[in-house]
Design an enzyme around this catalytic site. Structure first.
Site, mmCIF file in Angstrom:
data_model
loop_
_atom_site.group_PDB
_atom_site.id
_atom_site.type_symbol
_atom_site.label_atom_id
_atom_site.label_comp_id
_atom_site.label_asym_id
_atom_site.label_seq_id
_atom_site.Cartn_x
_atom_site.Cartn_y
_atom_site.Cartn_z
ATOM 1 N N CYS A 1 0.868 -1.174 0.000
ATOM 2 C CA CYS A 1 0.000 0.000 0.000
ATOM 3 C C CYS A 1 0.906 1.225 0.000
ATOM 4 O O CYS A 1 1.589 1.507 0.975
ATOM 5 C CB CYS A 1 -0.904 0.010 1.228
ATOM 6 S SG CYS A 1 -1.907 1.512 1.371
ATOM 7 N N GLU B 1 -4.064 1.343 -6.023
ATOM 8 C CA GLU B 1 -3.127 0.363 -6.568
ATOM 9 C C GLU B 1 -3.140 0.505 -8.082
ATOM 10 O O GLU B 1 -4.110 1.007 -8.660
ATOM 11 C CB GLU B 1 -3.493 -1.069 -6.169
ATOM 12 C CG GLU B 1 -3.302 -1.393 -4.691
ATOM 13 C CD GLU B 1 -1.851 -1.385 -4.230
ATOM 14 O OE1 GLU B 1 -0.956 -1.207 -5.088
ATOM 15 O OE2 GLU B 1 -1.619 -1.553 -3.029
#
Length: 232
Positions: free
Chosen positions: A2, A102
């Site tokens: 992340c 992402e």
């Protein structure tokens, strides 16, 4: 990994959701990146927001690529690794967010940024751990890491890891120093896929210099020329 997330809700929304006081003048953030100073709620001060650096401080991380910055910790080994064990046992935190990003690879050179949120677009928290240490100039500084786990079916289409999102009922337990290790580890699972959604966003998110509402808007698919166009 992340490596970017958003916190686009207001100060009032944050205070109401987490029942914690925000003393600083908080402004919504749309593209939070490593080394930036952002709000967290710690096990030492659960009734107020603290501002910690994500991963490492700007002075220490200057001129280093994101790949070399320690910003996440694997949930599967956080209780075992010497570098994380103490923080996992004594210094846990909630990292408020309302989405994370992402990049989905298309071909060898093209990556499309996607934003992941809860289905109702509400605030949530990542499971985090924090650390206190003396900075380069001698002052006390605080940093945090976000824990990651295996992805659910939604995130799996884009990446092989996802941040640990805590359920609301587990947030207090995560901060409670008396919660057992077994209970803590049981919380570190992929978030239920049926409670999440994702959508493509503008490539503006690629630059940490960009931090505006346009970053979290849904975009149209790429046209045949590889361009993006924001929906009206």
């Amino acid at each position: 990994m992340c490596g970017r997330y958003s916190l686009s809700k207001s100060k009032i929304d944050l205070e109401e959701r987490f029942q914690a006081e925000m003393l600083a003048d908080f402004k919504p953030r749309y593209n939070i990146a490593p080394t930036q100073l952002v709000p967290v709620i710690t096990s030492d001060s659960p009734k107020g927001f603290s501002f910690f650096y994500w991963g490492i401080t700007p002075d220490f991380g200057q001129n280093k690529p994101v790949s070399q910055k320690l910003i996440n910790a694997k949930a599967e080994t956080v209780h075992e690794k010497i570098s994380f064990k103490s923080s996992f046992e004594r210094r846990r935190c909630l990292v408020p967010a309302d989405g994370f990003f992402e990049w989905k690879r298309l071909g060898k050179k093209t990556k499309i940024p996607n934003r992941f949120t809860l289905r109702d677009d509400s605030l949530f928290s990542f499971a985090g751990i924090w650390e206190e240490y003396e900075g380069l100039s001698g002052e006390v500084q605080h940093t945090f890491l976000i824990l990651t786990t295996t992805p659910n079916e939604l995130v799996e289409e884009v990446h092989d890891r996802m941040p640990v999102i805590l359920s609301r009922e587990n947030e207090k337990k995560w901060l409670d120093k008396y919660t057992s290790e077994a209970e803590l580890l049981n919380m570190l699972k992929p978030y239920p896929v049926e409670l999440m959604v994702s959508y493509p966003v503008s490539p503006l998110v690629n630059s940490v210099q960009n931090d505006s509402p346009g970053i979290i808007r849904k975009t149209s698919p790429m046209d045949q020329f590889g361009n993006y166009t924001l929906f009206g």
